[in-house]
Design an enzyme around this catalytic site. Structure first.
Site, PDB file in Angstrom:
ATOM      1  N   ASP A  70      44.014  41.766  47.640  1.00 43.25           N
ATOM      2  CA  ASP A  70      42.922  41.535  46.697  1.00 43.25           C
ATOM      3  C   ASP A  70      42.654  40.024  46.790  1.00 43.25           C
ATOM      4  OD1 ASP A  70      41.365  43.071  44.401  1.00 43.25           O
ATOM      5  OD2 ASP A  70      41.872  41.148  43.537  1.00 43.25           O
ATOM      6  N   LYS A 101      47.939  48.272  40.222  1.00 47.19           N
ATOM      7  CA  LYS A 101      47.488  46.924  40.621  1.00 47.19           C
ATOM      8  C   LYS A 101      48.615  45.948  40.364  1.00 47.19           C
ATOM      9  CE  LYS A 101      43.753  44.889  42.206  1.00 47.19           C
ATOM     10  NZ  LYS A 101      42.668  45.442  43.017  1.00 47.19           N
TER      11      LYS A 101
END
Ligand code: NDP
Ligand code: 2IT
Length: 448
Positions: free
Chosen positions: A168, A128
């Site tokens: 995201d 991430k």
């Protein structure tokens, strides 16, 4: 030492080695609380220190992102990429641009991503990244300059076989376009598989935009079906009004439910006639407007509120699709009192641990994010597959694949929970099923 004692000791060690990262601690704790029955059956995992290894990212990159705003002033942000686990494939996970982003947030998201990606059954590891950059109120040119600067450092760490970022919060097709353009320019490679969430004209995949929201709606449908119930005729609440929320709303409507409320960070809208998906998408996705504008344009049926929380409203299905820790114990109590029967996390970790506990104790079906929102990253893996074969699938076929993957994830969690003596505990089922897959791959590869 008993299993629970060694888990508690490890947890303490992780907290002191990683101070000031509360979200990361929360994500670790949620997984640890469910692993005991599985660790008892697999003493070889403890011997190989698998848990200790999985909790330590393989690599963490923190970098300066300097850029010049429209007024000519130099701005400095911080960029992150945490490459958590590559046992099952290249690191895979989104980039988040939001002022709240720090190492703890990126690590919680990366940790969750390992197990989520394992649950998809596709060859992707977990990672991430993101930045504390706030895209709100920035011009397209500012966004472009920021993305170019971000990629000027990130490019050396990623690649289609190494690490494949996507979107995201705050990162959608526009940002992925700027990031891809800069990667291509710096490397002189048209390497489609280095990023997912691309536009359809330049290597993107059909259904990737819709995938997370659609997948969440499918997952809740599966949970209800496994308990002899359905979505038809239900009043549903979806928090947020970004990428995940918009397409969760569309799919819930297609499956016969009625979404009566959604939100953004300033307020929520209740629409007695059901949220008008087309109007919502136009305002949020095309015009980049606020949810208050939806209420203004929609007229009498819609009411905009800035006091209280969207979870004050009654519903029988709740899909939190905004951000972490948005639904607390008080909200859970109100939802239970109003008759909620199923909750599925479209966002990552939107329900606080006390809220999850209350839902489970009250017999509410609860689908954790790592299972319920896995449709997005699964479709990213399908995008990588199409890129690798220079192919492009139809909408119908892509959606069929997504549906099948969500059904399989549901079955996997459901059956694992039952096998370990906790029927209908999807949190336990998801954690154990995901963990097992990663653990077996790591065991096979030796001490890495
Ligand atoms: P978007 O940026 O498209 O939308 C985010 C939405 O959440 C907006 O409505 C935003 O409101 C709201 N929001 C963001 N931060 C906060 C906050 N601190 N408090 C209240 N509301 C907030 O992001 P996505 O829809 O892509 O992501 C939503 C969630 O889903 C995140 O948890 C993300 O990690 C998760 N997710 C996303 C996937 C994807 O493919 N995009 C895949 C799997 C999970 P506002 O505009 O006012 O900030
Ligand atoms: O949280 C997530 O799963 C995402 N933001 C999507 C990640 C991806 O690589 O598609």
């Amino acid at each position: 030492m008993s299993i629970s004692e060694s888990l508690a000791a490890l947890r303490q060690n992780i907290e002191s080695r990683n101070p000031a990262e509360p979200e990361f601690h929360q994500a670790i704790n949620e997984v640890f609380e469910t692993l005991s029955p599985m660790l008892g059956k697999h003493p070889e995992y403890a011997e190989a220190k698998l848990l200790e290894r999985i909790c330590e990212p393989e690599r963490q990159i923190i970098f300066r992102v300097p850029w010049v705003d429209d007024a000519g002033e130099v701005q400095i942000n911080r960029g992150f990429r945490v490459e958590f686990n590559s046992a099952l494939g290249p690191y895979k996970g989104g980039l988040r641009f939001h002022p709240s982003v720090g190492l703890g947030v990126v690590k919680f998201l990366g940790f969750e991503q390992i197990f989520k990606n394992a649950l998809t059954g596709l060859p992707i590891g977990g990672g991430k990244g993101g930045s504390d950059f706030d895209p709100k109120g920035k011009s397209d040119n500012e966004i472009m300059r920021f993305c170019q600067s971000f990629m000027t450092e990130l490019y050396r760490h990623i690649g289609e076989y190494t690490d494949v970022p996507a979107g995201d919060i705050g990162v959608g097709a526009r940002e992925i376009g700027f990031l891809f353009g800069q990667y291509k320019r710096i490397t002189n490679r048209y390497e489609s598989g280095v990023l997912t969430g691309k536009g359809l004209a330049w290597g993107g995949a059909r259904v990737r935009v819709e995938a997370t929201g659609y997948g969440t709606a499918y997952f809740v449908q599966e949970m209800l079906a496994a308990n002899d119930a359905g979505l038809g005729g239900r009043d549903v609440i979806v928090s947020g009004s970004g990428n995940v929320a918009i397409y969760a709303i569309q799919k819930v409507h297609q499956l016969g439910g009625r979404v009566v409320a959604c939100s953004d960070s300033t307020g929520y809208v209740h629409d007695a006639d059901g949220i008008d998906f087309k109007m919502l998408r136009q305002i949020k996705e095309v015009e980049r407007g606020r949810i208050s504008e939806y209420a203004e344009r929609r007229g009498a049926s819609a009411r905009y509120e800035t006091n209280g929380s969207i979870w004050d409203l009654p519903c029988t299905v709740a899909l939190p699709c905004a951000t972490q820790n948005e639904l607390d114990a008080e909200a859970a109590r109100r939802l239970i009192a109003s008759g909620v029967v199923a909750v599925a996390e479209g966002a990552n970790m939107p329900c606080r641990p006390e809220a999850v506990r209350l839902f489970q104790e009250a017999g509410v079906l609860f689908g954790p994010g790592k299972a319920a929102n896995a449709g997005g990253v699964a479709t990213s893996a399908l995008e990588m597959q199409q890129n690798a074969s220079r192919d492009s699938w139809s909408f119908e076929y892509s959606e069929q694949r997504l549906h099948e993957i969500m059904r399989n994830i549901h079955t996997d969690c459901f059956e694992t929970a039952a096998e370990y003596g906790h029927p209908r505990n999807y949190v336990l089922g998801a954690n154990i099923a995901g963990f097992n897959r990663v653990a077996e791959a790591m065991l096979a590869m030796g001490v890495i």
